[in-house]
Scaffold this motif. Structure first.
Motif, short mmCIF file in Angstrom:
data_model
loop_
_atom_site.label_atom_id
_atom_site.label_comp_id
_atom_site.label_asym_id
_atom_site.label_seq_id
_atom_site.Cartn_x
_atom_site.Cartn_y
_atom_site.Cartn_z
N LEU A 60 23.27 -39.90 -21.31
CA LEU A 60 22.30 -38.74 -21.88
C LEU A 60 21.01 -38.78 -21.19
O LEU A 60 20.39 -37.71 -20.73
CB LEU A 60 22.26 -38.85 -23.19
CG LEU A 60 23.59 -38.59 -23.96
CD1 LEU A 60 23.57 -38.64 -25.23
CD2 LEU A 60 24.10 -36.90 -23.74
N ALA A 61 20.43 -39.91 -21.02
CA ALA A 61 18.96 -39.93 -20.38
C ALA A 61 19.16 -39.65 -18.89
O ALA A 61 18.12 -39.10 -18.32
CB ALA A 61 18.46 -41.66 -20.70
N SER A 62 20.34 -40.40 -18.38
CA SER A 62 20.45 -39.90 -16.79
C SER A 62 20.78 -38.48 -16.49
O SER A 62 20.46 -37.97 -15.48
CB SER A 62 21.64 -40.76 -16.37
OG SER A 62 21.57 -41.99 -16.67
N ASN A 63 20.99 -37.71 -17.53
CA ASN A 63 21.20 -36.36 -17.54
C ASN A 63 20.06 -35.44 -18.04
O ASN A 63 20.19 -34.37 -18.24
CB ASN A 63 22.36 -36.08 -18.08
CG ASN A 63 23.68 -36.24 -17.26
OD1 ASN A 63 24.19 -35.63 -16.45
ND2 ASN A 63 24.29 -37.46 -17.42
N GLY A 64 18.80 -36.10 -18.24
CA GLY A 64 17.67 -35.26 -18.72
C GLY A 64 17.37 -35.35 -20.15
O GLY A 64 16.42 -34.74 -20.49
N PHE A 65 18.13 -35.95 -21.05
CA PHE A 65 17.76 -35.86 -22.55
C PHE A 65 16.77 -37.06 -22.81
O PHE A 65 17.01 -38.25 -22.19
CB PHE A 65 19.22 -36.06 -23.25
CG PHE A 65 19.80 -34.87 -23.31
CD1 PHE A 65 19.80 -34.04 -24.49
CD2 PHE A 65 20.90 -34.52 -22.33
CE1 PHE A 65 20.35 -32.81 -24.75
CE2 PHE A 65 21.52 -33.07 -22.51
CZ PHE A 65 21.16 -32.43 -23.70
N THR A 66 15.71 -36.60 -23.60
CA THR A 66 15.18 -37.89 -24.35
C THR A 66 15.77 -38.38 -25.37
O THR A 66 16.43 -37.63 -26.27
CB THR A 66 13.78 -37.38 -24.60
OG1 THR A 66 13.04 -36.69 -23.62
CG2 THR A 66 13.00 -38.35 -25.27
N ILE A 67 15.90 -39.61 -25.49
CA ILE A 67 16.79 -40.46 -26.61
C ILE A 67 15.65 -40.72 -27.66
O ILE A 67 14.80 -41.39 -27.48
CB ILE A 67 17.24 -41.79 -26.16
CG1 ILE A 67 18.38 -41.38 -24.80
CG2 ILE A 67 18.07 -42.22 -27.33
CD1 ILE A 67 19.44 -40.20 -25.36
N ILE A 68 15.79 -40.22 -28.75
CA ILE A 68 15.16 -40.64 -29.96
C ILE A 68 15.90 -41.52 -30.86
O ILE A 68 17.08 -41.44 -31.00
CB ILE A 68 14.93 -39.39 -31.00
CG1 ILE A 68 14.28 -38.07 -30.01
CG2 ILE A 68 13.72 -39.37 -31.93
CD1 ILE A 68 13.10 -38.07 -29.37
N SER A 69 15.15 -42.43 -31.52
CA SER A 69 15.61 -43.31 -32.35
C SER A 69 14.43 -43.91 -33.22
O SER A 69 13.26 -43.84 -33.12
CB SER A 69 16.70 -44.52 -31.80
OG SER A 69 17.59 -45.10 -32.69
N GLY A 70 14.84 -44.92 -34.10
CA GLY A 70 13.79 -45.45 -35.08
C GLY A 70 13.47 -46.92 -34.76
O GLY A 70 12.62 -47.57 -35.63
N LEU A 71 13.67 -47.54 -33.57
CA LEU A 71 13.11 -48.82 -33.12
C LEU A 71 13.53 -49.88 -33.99
O LEU A 71 12.94 -51.27 -34.11
CB LEU A 71 11.42 -48.95 -33.08
CG LEU A 71 10.91 -48.76 -31.51
CD1 LEU A 71 9.51 -48.97 -31.73
CD2 LEU A 71 11.45 -50.02 -30.86
N ALA A 72 14.45 -49.71 -34.90
CA ALA A 72 15.09 -50.90 -35.57
C ALA A 72 16.14 -51.56 -35.03
O ALA A 72 16.44 -51.12 -33.80
CB ALA A 72 16.05 -50.19 -36.82
#
Length: 376
Positions: free
Chosen positions: A154-166
């Motif tokens: 997804l990142a390779s296709n231009g999406f920013t990945i959101i998550s919680g650093l857990a």
């Protein structure tokens, strides 16, 4: 699963991105810091900010005019924040208000958005094309692999990945995005001057120094208290266009994030898992309840109207014994003794083949004698 078919609709507050804003003046940032660490409620701070024409109007006079009915304004304005402010600046933290163009665009659309954010790193307009990848802190190797590879593609296709650093799914999602050279944002449930868990300090630094940001709406110094994380989850949902639940037990914080996502009109996806695995009980239930099942990153790309720009990888073909060991590792990974049982090879032979596969880049050891496949 989307809010139209699953939950009530909500009132949106659309705001148009108007380009990057120059950094706030030092005095304005300090005023925002004072408001954040004071006992003024986020609701009152938000209403104050909405009451002024623009962030250039954040000043002592406007604060006195609006907030004097709610708090001892002079006490707030006289707070000593110089040491805290200098510490934040050494860490590369910027303090932004909801009036700023540096405030994440998607987050502005949710009801009651946090009025002040602390940001290590950089938020860019492209971050509005974002997907959150979430899940348990104790995933199986299958879950780790799925999170990593979904994030990477997804990142390779231009999406920013959101998550919680857990730990667990979050960590693998962030690392997958970074490996792709893509953008990722970590949302934390404590003050921006802390990292929880502490084992992810290096990862947080990599995100802030590279393609992304670590953000918090909690005042500096706030510890990672249990009740902070549902509040953090609302920001994860608010930042993303859709939520991907990779693995979750039947009782999981993932459901908090999903509920916020539904309230905000975000799409909810879930990865199906082994029906006997505790870590997939929650995600399988989400699918039964209406979440959109996804078995590849392409499912998400297609849903949002994109096609993958990453070439499909051919199935791995290896010489006889190497292929048997590679197949024995499977999607879940395997220990040496498990590979021996599956192949009938002796440990010495398995070790030699594993070393060869490592040198070729097909597998890697993750500790405790356990090996997993390297996915492209």
């Amino acid at each position: 699963m989307n809010s139209t078919g699953f939950r009530r609709s909500l009132t949106w507050i659309p705001r148009k991105w108007s380009g990057r804003l120059l950094a706030l003046s030092m005095s304005t940032e300090k005023l925002l810091l004072k408001l954040s660490i004071s006992r003024i409620s986020p609701a009152n701070i938000r209403e104050y900010l909405y009451s002024i024409p623009g962030e250039e109007d954040i000043n002592k006079d406007s604060i006195r005019d609006y907030l004097s009915d709610y708090v001892d304004v002079e006490k707030v304005l006289n707070l000593e924040v110089e040491p805290i402010y200098n510490h934040l600046k050494k860490k590369g933290v910027n303090i932004v208000s909801i009036l700023s163009d540096d405030y994440p665009e998607n987050l502005k659309t949710i009801p009651k958005p946090p009025p002040i954010l602390f940001i290590r790193g950089e938020i860019v307009p492209e971050d509005s094309k974002a997907v959150a990848i979430i899940g348990t802190r104790r995933p199986t190797e299958y879950g780790r692999s799925v999170a990593w590879n979904f994030a990477k593609e997804l990142a390779s296709n231009g999406f920013t990945i959101i998550s919680g650093l857990a730990m667990g799914i979050d960590t693998n999602a962030h690392r997958g995005a970074l490996e792709a050279g893509g953008r990722t944002i970590g949302v934390i449930g404590c003050g921006i001057d802390r990292v929880y868990p502490s084992s992810n300090k290096r990862l947080a630094q990599m995100i802030a120094d590279g393609n992304g940001a670590v953000i918090s709406d909690f005042p500096p110094g706030t510890p990672p208290l249990k009740y902070n994380f549902p509040l953090r989850n609302r920001i994860i949902s608010g930042l993303a266009k859709g939520i991907v639940a990779v693995q979750a037990a039947s009782r999981s914080g993932v459901f908090s994030t999903v509920n916020w996502a539904l309230d905000y009109g975000r799409d909810v996806f879930a990865v199906p898992g082994n029906i006997t695995a505790r870590q997939s009980e929650g995600t399988n239930r989400l699918i039964k309840d209406g979440a959109i099942p996804v078995t590849s990153p392409e499912d998400i790309l297609n849903y949002f109207g994109f096609s993958s720009s990453v070439k499909e990888e051919k199935e791995v073909e290896l010489p006889g014994d190497e292929q048997r060991v590679f197949d024995a590792i499977g999607d879940e990974g395997a220990r040496i003794e498990e590979i021996c049982d599956a192949t009938g090879f002796k440990p010495q032979q398995v070790n030699s083949i594993l070393l060869l596969l490592e040198l070729k880049g097909f597998v890697r050891e993750i500790g405790g004698g356990r090996y997993i496949r390297n996915k492209p």
